[in-house]
Design an enzyme around this catalytic site. Sequence first.
Site, PDB file in Angstrom:
ATOM      1  N   LYS A 189       0.851  -1.192   0.000  1.00 33.66           N
ATOM      2  CA  LYS A 189       0.000   0.000   0.000  1.00 33.66           C
ATOM      3  C   LYS A 189       0.887   1.243   0.000  1.00 33.66           C
ATOM      4  O   LYS A 189       1.524   1.559   0.992  1.00 33.66           O
ATOM      5  CB  LYS A 189      -0.931   0.048   1.215  1.00 33.66           C
ATOM      6  N   GLU A 263       9.817   0.854  10.898  1.00 36.97           N
ATOM      7  CA  GLU A 263      10.834   1.897  10.776  1.00 36.97           C
ATOM      8  C   GLU A 263      10.098   3.215  10.915  1.00 36.97           C
ATOM      9  O   GLU A 263       9.355   3.621  10.021  1.00 36.97           O
ATOM     10  CB  GLU A 263      11.569   1.785   9.444  1.00 36.97           C
ATOM     11  N   CYS A 297      13.296  10.515   7.763  1.00 35.71           N
ATOM     12  CA  CYS A 297      13.139  10.037   9.138  1.00 35.71           C
ATOM     13  C   CYS A 297      14.446  10.096   9.914  1.00 35.71           C
ATOM     14  O   CYS A 297      14.443  10.271  11.136  1.00 35.71           O
ATOM     15  CB  CYS A 297      12.574   8.619   9.144  1.00 35.71           C
ATOM     16  N   GLU A 394       9.468  15.583  16.038  1.00 35.61           N
ATOM     17  CA  GLU A 394       9.918  15.403  14.657  1.00 35.61           C
ATOM     18  C   GLU A 394       9.175  16.393  13.770  1.00 35.61           C
ATOM     19  O   GLU A 394       7.948  16.340  13.648  1.00 35.61           O
ATOM     20  CB  GLU A 394       9.665  13.971  14.184  1.00 35.61           C
TER      21      GLU A 394
END
Length: 486
Positions: A189, A263, A297, A394
Site C-alpha cells: 500500500k 521503521e 526520518c 519530529e
Amino acid sequence: MGDGQAVPWEYAPAPESRDIVKLKDRYGLFIGGREVQASDGGVFTSVNPATEQPLAEVARGTAEDMDRAVKAARNAFRRRWGDLPGKERAKYLFRIARILQERSREFAVLESMDSGKPIKESRDVDVPLAAGHFWYYAGWADKLDYAFPGRVARPLGVAGQIIPWNFPLLMLAWKIAPALAAGNTVVLKPASTTPLSALLFADVCRQADLPSGVVNIVPGPGEVGMSLVRHPDVDKVAFTGSTDIGRKIAAGVAGTDKALTLELGGKAANIVFDDAPLDQAIEGIVNGIYFNQGEVCCAGSRLLVQESIVDPLVDKLKDRLSTIRVGDPLDKNTDVGAINSRAQLEKITELVASGEAEGAEMYQPACDLPDRGYFFRPTLFTNVAQSHRIAREEIFGPVLSVLTFRTPEEAVEKANNTPYGLSAGVWTEKGSRILAMVKRMKAGVVWANTFNRFDPTSPFGGYKESGYGREGGRQGLIAYVRLEDR
C-alpha cells in the site's frame, strides 16, 4: 567588480522535460497481474505539490480490494513463487533492476512530479538506490542456504507492506526486493499523496514477466492499510512511517503470529566537535537536514556543537544557507523542492512558530518562493533549549535546531535525550572518539564524518520509538524468513 563588490551568481533555468513521463488520466489497482478498478468505483486525485495541479486520478482501494489482493498473493505463493528455486527468483529480480535502470529518467521525473523532491536527488539517489536494492537481493536469492549458518531459511508467505510518501520508490524497493528474494509474495500500500511511482512499478513487473499475484499494489486511505495489517492471511507486516501509526499497527498485529518490522520517526543528533573539519562538516550538516526538504526520518535535525566553535560554525552555516536554491523540483539547479502536501506544510509552519514563541532565534536566508506550491525556506534556529518543541518533536521539514555542549559526556547525554533512536552523526578527527561515542549512543545508525549515506549492503533501522527490525543487507532478509534447524 571595480568597487570590490562581488557579483551575484545567477543560475539559468535548467528544467528537466516532462515529456518522458506519459501519465494516464486514471490509474487502477494492481491485483493479480492486472489493473482493476476499486470495488466501489472510488478514486482520489494525485497532486503535484510544486504546482498544486492534479496529475492523475487513482483508484481508491477498499478493504474488499485488499482482501482480493491478499488472496491473489496467497495463490501466487502456493502455486508458483514459494517453491520456485532461488536462482529462478533471482532472474526476475535482475530483470526488475535492469528495467529500473533502463527507465531511470522516467522514474526520476515522475518521482519529482509526484513528491516534490528535486530532480537531481531522485535522479542521483532514489532511483539508483532502488535499482541497487534489486541487484543486491537478486544475488541473495540463491544463497539463502548459506545466509544463516546452521539454519534453513523458509519464506513466510504473504507480506503486507505499507510505505510513506517521502521516498516512494526507494521504500518500495527496500521492502519488495528482500521479500521476493526470500520467496514471499507482496501486497503493497503506497502513500495516498505519492502513489504514481508504485503504479509505474506495476508496469515494470509486467515488463519483467513477474508471475501474476507475486506483487500487488493497492493505494488507498489509512484504514485500507489497517485492513491489510489485520488480514488473517497476511504472514508479515512491514511499515515505514510515523511513530503514532506504528503504534496502531503494532496493536493491530498483537496476539497474532505475524512477523512485524517498524521503521518509524527520528530526531537525530548531528554532533560536531572542536577538532572537526568545519567546511566538510557544514556540507554534512546541510545534507543531513535539507536533503529532500528535511522530509527524512533519519534527518540530522538537532545539531550539537561544541561551545568553543559554535560561533564560527553558525556563521559558516548561515553563509552556506544563502546559496541554497529553493524552487521548481524539475529544475536541475534546485536544492530544496516542494513540501509533499499542504497538511505537512502546515505542520512545519506551526512547529516553527512554536520555536519562535518559546524564545529560539530563527534565521532564514533571503529567497523568493514560487507563487504556487507548498514551499518552505530552509530554517536555522539558535539558542535552542532541550525543552523546546523544535528540539523534541519530529518536524519532518527543512528546519535545524542548534544546541551546544562542552564535553563528550554532555554530548552523549543530550543526543540520547529523545524518545527516538534511529540515527546520529559524529564529526571529529579522532577515530578513538568516534568509536567511544558510537558505543554510548542509542541510535541504530551512526555516521562518522558524513551523514545520510546509504548502501543496499548496509542494514538500517532504529531503537526505542524509532521502531525495530532492520532493512538492507543480510539483516534485511531476516525479517522475511522463518529460520529452522537443519
